[in-house]
Enzyme design. Structure first.
Site, PDB file in Angstrom:
ATOM      1  N   THR A 190      52.272  50.257  70.497  1.00 39.81           N
ATOM      2  CA  THR A 190      51.670  49.399  69.425  1.00 39.81           C
ATOM      3  C   THR A 190      52.800  48.676  68.806  1.00 39.81           C
ATOM      4  OG1 THR A 190      52.368  51.235  67.628  1.00 39.81           O
ATOM      5  CG2 THR A 190      50.418  51.625  68.923  1.00 39.81           C
ATOM      6  N   GLU A 338      45.284  52.812  69.482  1.00 39.70           N
ATOM      7  CA  GLU A 338      45.275  54.105  69.724  1.00 39.70           C
ATOM      8  C   GLU A 338      43.732  54.561  70.181  1.00 39.70           C
ATOM      9  OE1 GLU A 338      48.241  53.779  66.442  1.00 39.70           O
ATOM     10  OE2 GLU A 338      46.429  52.491  67.171  1.00 39.70           O
ATOM     11  N   LYS A 448      46.087  47.166  45.228  1.00 42.67           N
ATOM     12  CA  LYS A 448      45.861  48.181  44.024  1.00 42.67           C
ATOM     13  C   LYS A 448      46.512  47.489  42.905  1.00 42.67           C
ATOM     14  CE  LYS A 448      46.443  51.641  47.456  1.00 42.67           C
ATOM     15  NZ  LYS A 448      47.223  50.857  48.587  1.00 42.67           N
ATOM     16  N   TRP A 453      40.844  48.264  43.415  1.00 42.79           N
ATOM     17  CA  TRP A 453      41.161  48.057  44.433  1.00 42.79           C
ATOM     18  C   TRP A 453      40.349  46.713  44.827  1.00 42.79           C
ATOM     19  CZ3 TRP A 453      40.794  52.418  48.768  1.00 42.79           C
ATOM     20  CH2 TRP A 453      41.971  53.302  48.495  1.00 42.79           C
TER      21      TRP A 453
END
Length: 557
Positions: A190, A338, A448, A453
């Site tokens: 990754t 993944e 945040k 949010w």
């Protein structure tokens, strides 16, 4: 009453049929032997020749000491050679390591050693790099040269030979054996923005099931869905070192489509191949599509027969509109390293086909509907599924047969990935009443601020609607009072540079505040004009680098 399931009885002589990559070749062997595989403007051959070359590649590798359990690393651009290795290496029972050639040298040598590569196939473009890192190799025994054009090569490396010479002199017949379908077929790493690259791995069974389900998912809503059929001309514009080029080369080979491999991604070459080879189906990250549509040569090319899946990053609505205006049939797909990777595709449902372009764009830009066998949910912090109301936002978790079973040699991180028996994507989103998933941010990228949010994707989508903005990225930067505050980086189109101010762009955001699209609190504190936006090795926005750059810039005043 029965107390257990009844397992079927097997005739002693019955064939068990393990799900192995070699079985993907049965159909093209019968229906597509005369179909073409093309590499740039350098090579063109048939599927029949391709099948023979797979055996030759296997015999060549066997002569170099490769056998079941060995690992073969490949450092190449997207090519017919890579496609041959996609099949020959795992079909031998060996493991294919697709080396990310865009990583930093110290990361590349780490992945080669960590994957325990025995043989390394290296394109001539990367010889200098390999010369530099070769003294640090711990497992590599043989290096094979890959060349586009034959010629003398000056190198300090001890080479086992040149790929084409070795393949040409190898015998064609190779008896690819049966073995456990759970045998590891591939490994790659990754490209996260923190720490060392993490290795993920996939079995033959997983790759076969992924191939079948992606084809089923792509064609499930025909003629309203994405569609990928045997009469398509396929050209990936996602690197073959990255998540098996989204697994589409396996799917393309299984259904026997004409395949076009572009090598290094050069805009002129990509556009020329699309036009010359009549490419109808591709996939790429948004930055590649943006690069092609912005290139002067694209204005002279008819792109109205081109269908493109966008993944890797969110598809901005402005880019979707620009593609649709050119006649490109564009959709979003979703997955990650993944997940092998495909989980969802943003099909249009039948009732949406008659909608206007502006009505379709939000659907095409959603993360989409799960492909068959994918069980996907949005959950709260306690892991409880949230309602499908298009509003309730949480982390996306998933189960399906082709998810990596862990990170290679990293038990603790693997347990974190699979906490509670679900693979945790790290993405935040919601699912609507029709079942469409929409990612609203990465957990680490949500801004945040003051207990609220703010979605960085929403801020990016809004500013990209401005006629002067070519690229944009929103990040949160530390704030003493509010924890974080949003800052947006924009790249202006050349014709608007020096003509549009930060205040102009802030006023553009305020128009969306007046429309109720975002709150006034969500308007960025700063909008910074930059020449370019940092990206990872596979073209994703590199927000870790951006945050540090912006923090340093703001400190300077």
């Amino acid at each position: 009453m029965a107390t257990s399931v009844k397992v079927i009885e097997r005739t002693r002589s019955a064939y068990d049929y393990p799900l192995l990559i070699k079985h993907l070749l049965h159909t093209p062997q019968r229906i597509a032997r005369d179909q073409e595989i093309v590499y740039r403007d350098l090579k063109r051959y048939t599927y029949g020749e391709f099948m023979g070359r797979i055996g030759k590649v296997a015999n060549m590798l066997k002569a170099l000491g490769v056998g079941p359990g060995s690992t073969v690393g490949v450092m190449d651009w997207d090519s017919h050679r890579y496609l041959e290795c996609y099949f020959a290496v795992p079909m031998m029972g060996a493991i294919l390591h697709t080396v990310n050639v865009r990583l930093a040298p110290e990361q590349i040598v780490y992945t080669i050693n960590h994957a325990e590569d025995d043989v390394l196939l290296v394109h001539s473009d990367f010889l200098k790099l390999v010369e530099m890192i070769q003294p640090e190799f711990t497992t590599v025994k043989k290096i094979v040269l890959l060349q586009d054009v034959p010629g003398e090569i000056s190198t300090t490396l001890e080479l086992a030979g040149e790929y084409e010479d070795l393949v040409s002199s190898a015998s064609e017949g190779y008896d690819f054996p049966d073995f456990d379908e759970n045998a590891r077929a591939t490994t790659f790493y990754t490209t996260g923005t923190t720490g060392l690259p993490k290795g993920v791995y996939f079995s033959h069974r997983q790759l076969v099931l992924h191939t079948i389900s992606v084809l089923a998912g792509a064609n499930a809503l025909k003629p309203y869905g994405v569609g990928f059929r045997s009469d398509d001309v396929y050209m990936p514009i996602t690197p073959m070192f990255h998540v098996h080029a989204w697994g589409l080369p396996y799917a393309a080979t299984m259904i026997g489509v004409k395949q076009v491999y572009p090598g290094r991604y050069e805009p002129e070459m990509l556009l020329r191949l699309i036009e010359k080879e009549k490419v109808t189906f591709s996939h790429c990250v948004p930055t590649i599509l943006h690069m092609l549509l912005s290139h002067p040569a694209s204005k002279e090319i008819d792109l109205s027969s081109w269908r493109v899946i966008i993944g890797g990053s969110a598809l901005p609505e402005a880019l979707c509109k620009a593609a649709l205006d050119r006649g490109i049939d564009v959709y979003t797909g979703y997955g990650m390293s993944e997940t092998c990777p495909v989980l969802t595709l943003a099909h249009l449902r039948p009732e949406m086909v008659g909608w206007s372009k502006d009505e379709q764009i939000p659907v095409r830009c959603k993360t989409g509907l799960p492909v068959p066998l994918v069980d996907i949910h949005v959950v709260d912090p306690e892991g409880k599924p949230l309602p499908h109301d298009g509003k309730s936002t949480g982390e996306i978790v998933v189960r399906c047969p082709w998810l990596t079973q862990g990170y290679f040699k990293e038990t603790e991180r693997s347990e974190e990935l699979w906490h509670g028996g679900w693979l945790h994507t790290g993405d935040v989103g919601h699912i609507d009443e029709k079942g469409y998933l929409k990612i609203t941010d990465r957990i680490k990228d949500v801004i945040k601020t003051g207990g609220e949010w703010i979605s960085s994707l929403d801020l990016e989508n809004i500013i990209l609607k401005h006629e002067a903005v070519s690229e944009a990225a929103a990040i949160g930067v530390p704030h003493e009072k509010w924890g974080e505050r949003p800052v947006v980086l924009v790249v202006l189109k050349p014709e608007y540079r020096g003509k549009v101010s930060e205040e102009d762009l802030r006023n553009f955001y305020m128009d969306f505040v007046d429309k109720g699209v975002i709150s006034k609190w969500g308007v960025p504190d700063r909008i910074l004009m930059v020449d370019q936006i940092p990206k990872t090795s596979v073209g994703k926005l590199d927000k870790k680098v951006m945050r540090q750059q912006v923090i340093d810039l703001l400190k300077q005043g």
